[in-house]
Every structure is written in C-alpha cells, then in structure tokens.
Design an enzyme around this catalytic site. Structure first.
Site, PDB file in Angstrom:
ATOM      1  N   LYS A 144       0.912  -1.226  -0.092  1.00  0.00           N
ATOM      2  CA  LYS A 144       0.000   0.231   0.074  1.00  0.00           C
ATOM      3  C   LYS A 144       0.808   1.224  -0.083  1.00  0.00           C
ATOM      4  O   LYS A 144       0.542   2.246  -0.855  1.00  0.00           O
ATOM      5  CB  LYS A 144      -1.073   0.037   1.065  1.00  0.00           C
ATOM      6  CG  LYS A 144      -1.694   1.304   1.287  1.00  0.00           C
ATOM      7  CD  LYS A 144      -2.789   1.191   2.440  1.00  0.00           C
ATOM      8  CE  LYS A 144      -2.055   1.438   3.589  1.00  0.00           C
ATOM      9  NZ  LYS A 144      -1.355   2.788   4.046  1.00  0.00           N
ATOM     10  N   ASP A 162      -5.863   1.427   0.910  1.00  0.00           N
ATOM     11  CA  ASP A 162      -6.202   1.646   2.183  1.00  0.00           C
ATOM     12  C   ASP A 162      -7.591   1.336   2.654  1.00  0.00           C
ATOM     13  O   ASP A 162      -8.342   0.825   1.858  1.00  0.00           O
ATOM     14  CB  ASP A 162      -5.754   2.809   2.419  1.00  0.00           C
ATOM     15  CG  ASP A 162      -6.573   4.228   1.895  1.00  0.00           C
ATOM     16  OD1 ASP A 162      -7.555   3.659   1.189  1.00  0.00           O
ATOM     17  OD2 ASP A 162      -6.420   5.103   2.360  1.00  0.00           O
TER      18      ASP A 162
END
Length: 222
Positions: A144, A162
């Site tokens: 991420k 996220d």
C-alpha cells in the site's frame, strides 16, 4: 442514535468525480511535476512521508515530516524522536525514526540515495514496486505505502488499497470484504479488479483512487 452509513454507489462516484475533477487533476499534475523536476532529496522526503502515514493518516504524515525535516538526510534517530515528541507530531515517535534511519542507511549504501536513477532503472513497474515493498532494509512500506509513494512522485498506475478505498470497493461489490489485502497475490488481484472497475465506469484509474479516498475523507490530499 447514530444513523447507518449509506453504501457508496456508482452514481456517487460519478458525481464526486465531476465536482472535483479539476482539483483531482491538479493534484495528479503536482505528482507528475515532482517526478519531472524534483530532486532526490524531495523524493526521499516523499518516501519518509509514506513511512509516517502507514498506520496513521496523511495529516499526521505532514506534521511528522515538518517536524523532522532538518534531520532527514543526516540526523540521528534520537533527534527525530525528540522533534516528533516536542511537536506532538506522530503516534510512533520512536519506531518510525528507526525505520527512516535504517532505510536511509540502506539507500545510501545501495544507490547513494539517488532515488530517481534507481527507480528509472526498472523496466517493469511491478518489479519496481516489489523492490520497495519486499526489500527488508526498506522499512515500513509494504504494497500500500509503496504504491502511495510511487503515485506521489508521479509514477502512476498503482492502487493505494487503504481502508477508505477498500470500504468503497466493498460497497460496490468489487471485493468481498473491506479488509485491505495482506499478501502480494491478493494485492495484485484487488488492484486488477479496481482497474477493471475504472474501465467499466470510464473514469481514469489514478483519478478514481483520489475520488474514492476523498469520498471517505472529504479531502484530496496526497
């Protein structure tokens, strides 16, 4: 009594995209500009920002970078920790400076902190992100935040999966659960699903990421 959250639907996405299109494209242009004209020091600062935002927030990342900026190139972990504590800038004032120092030492030895040249050396964007996410001496990123860093320096085409984006994708039935993917294979699969969804609703993939994030946070940040 707290009202139930209304699930995100495609019509919401299109409406937000239309309303914030100029703002979103201006933000993406800032990222492109950083890649075209930014220094290696600026790219390093952006990497530090992403180390700070992991498990925190963009706002906290901004405050933390501001607090430790004088120490980013040569400062000790203890100096960064003291600066963060004095400013009340981050929830992990000891751990994250440790990550920064280990990462900086590795990058200085590995490529002289010449991040642009190093990143340009990859022909495959997936391989480039794999290096950031899987190199054990680059601390605190994962897929991420590696995607976040690459997007923020103008290297597009990576999903930042996220909790905000995953919540939207779960509402839209693009994924089966809102929990962010925990493995490389799952991350790539979810990223491919998001790309297919972007094509389906005819919104640019990188713009869509900021649309979904802004729908959950109310802001178009980095």
């Amino acid at each position: 009594m707290k009202s139930e959250r209304r699930p995100v639907v495609v019509e919401d996405i299109r409406a937000v995209h239309k309303a914030r299109e100029k703002e979103i494209r201006a933000r993406l242009n800032q990222f492109h500009q950083l890649w075209r004209q930014g220094s290696d020091e600026q790219l390093w600062e952006e990497l530090v920002f992403c180390i700070f935002t992991a498990g925190a927030s963009a706002r906290m990342g901004f405050r933390a970078v501001e607090a430790v900026r004088p120490f980013l190139l040569h400062g000790r972990r203890e100096e960064m920790t003291e600066a963060l504590r004095t400013a009340g800038a981050h929830r992990f004032p000891v751990e994250r400076p440790g990550y920064i120092v280990v990462t900086r030492n590795y990058l200085r030895e590995h490529c002289g902190l010449a991040l642009r040249e190093k990143l340009q050396g990859f022909n495959d964007p997936i391989e480039r992100r794999d290096w950031l996410a899987r190199e054990k001496q680059i601390k605190g990123l994962g897929y991420k935040e590696s995607s976040h860093f690459l997007r923020n320096i103008g290297l597009m085409g990576h999903a930042i999966l996220d909790k905000h984006v995953m919540s939207c994708l779960n509402d839209l039935k693009v994924v089966d659960a809102p929990k962010p993917p925990a493995t490389r294979a799952r991350y790539l699969e979810t990223e491919d699903r998001l790309k297919a969804f972007a094509r389906e609703i005819r919104i640019d993939f990188d713009e869509l990421d900021l649309v979904l994030w802004s729908m959950k946070t109310g802001e178009v940040l980095k």
